[in-house]
Design a protein around this motif. Sequence first.
Motif, PDB file in Angstrom:
ATOM      1  N   GLU A 118      48.884  76.753  32.203  1.00  0.00           N
ATOM      2  CA  GLU A 118      50.202  77.265  31.820  1.00  0.00           C
ATOM      3  C   GLU A 118      51.146  77.357  33.024  1.00  0.00           C
ATOM      4  OE1 GLU A 118      49.586  80.118  27.983  1.00  0.00           O
ATOM      5  OE2 GLU A 118      48.903  80.896  29.908  1.00  0.00           O
ATOM      6  N   GLU A 119      50.631  77.672  34.195  1.00  0.00           N
ATOM      7  CA  GLU A 119      51.475  77.809  35.378  1.00  0.00           C
ATOM      8  C   GLU A 119      51.822  76.475  36.024  1.00  0.00           C
ATOM      9  OE1 GLU A 119      50.015  80.562  38.242  1.00  0.00           O
ATOM     10  OE2 GLU A 119      50.408  82.312  36.969  1.00  0.00           O
ATOM     11  N   ASP A 120      51.007  75.433  35.752  1.00  0.00           N
ATOM     12  CA  ASP A 120      51.231  74.169  36.451  1.00  0.00           C
ATOM     13  C   ASP A 120      50.879  72.963  35.583  1.00  0.00           C
ATOM     14  OD1 ASP A 120      51.862  72.513  38.657  1.00  0.00           O
ATOM     15  OD2 ASP A 120      49.748  72.433  39.252  1.00  0.00           O
ATOM     16  N   PRO A 121      51.461  72.838  34.382  1.00  0.00           N
ATOM     17  CA  PRO A 121      51.153  71.667  33.553  1.00  0.00           C
ATOM     18  C   PRO A 121      51.805  70.414  34.129  1.00  0.00           C
ATOM     19  CG  PRO A 121      52.927  72.912  32.557  1.00  0.00           C
ATOM     20  CD  PRO A 121      52.469  73.714  33.745  1.00  0.00           C
ATOM     21  N   VAL A 122      51.141  69.280  33.986  1.00  0.00           N
ATOM     22  CA  VAL A 122      51.747  68.039  34.451  1.00  0.00           C
ATOM     23  C   VAL A 122      53.071  67.839  33.723  1.00  0.00           C
ATOM     24  CG1 VAL A 122      50.540  66.583  32.754  1.00  0.00           C
ATOM     25  CG2 VAL A 122      51.317  65.602  34.923  1.00  0.00           C
TER      26      VAL A 122
END
Length: 252
Positions: A186-190
């Motif tokens: 959730e914090e770093d989706p492509v």
Amino acid sequence: MTKTLVVGDIHLKAYDILPKVDDVLENDESISRVVFLGDMCDEWNSDDGCMMRELEEFADWVEARRVDGLVVDVLLGNHDFQYLLGQPGPGTHDALYGFVKSVLLPLNPRMACEVDGFLLTHAGLTQAYADENLSEPEDAADAADQLNELLDDGTLEAFETLAQCGIGRGGDETPSPLWADKWELEEDPVAGIPQIVGHTPVATVCTGEGARLEDAPELWFCDTFSLMSNMVPIGDGSMLIVDDDTINVVHP
């Protein structure tokens, strides 16, 4: 477009879950594809006999449905992958490395697949992992192809890349699509690629939001069959149906 049923982590509950999958297929004959999001292996308090029976039931079901014309994609989860690595992980049955390979590999398990523009993996593709290990995937299909190329590479180096574990699950590496925890995804989706994943238990199939991105891609979480250590269900057993640009949650 193909209507697809997406099923979360099974964890040695084939005899319980697959009849529910059959019920959904019988109630909606327009579904022509099923994707399993990985973690067929291992469960709290399971013994070797349970592992063997449940995996054989799963494999028999997949093979039979494929013969009937249903497209069935089997994705690998972190629990399954430990048997390909030949290394112990959480819940691994150390006596069954060879057995698990003999059952799962004929099913042609994949690391990822694409469904109507969504990238499907066990745990999710973060931007950090893509930056380190992929070549700027253009879309979900491209990302899936690159992840499957790492799997097909078959070298220990490639396998260790796929097995990287981040702090969300007790490691210190960039979380891979086998190990990324829900909050890590959730914090770093492509960027720019909507995703559907399992891995992190949820109460019901649900969406998530990417905190880092202004224009966060759509995320769906589907691990609704997992149990707590006392064998109490965490989720409600819901599944996801993807039909072109329509997403529906089903409760068999």
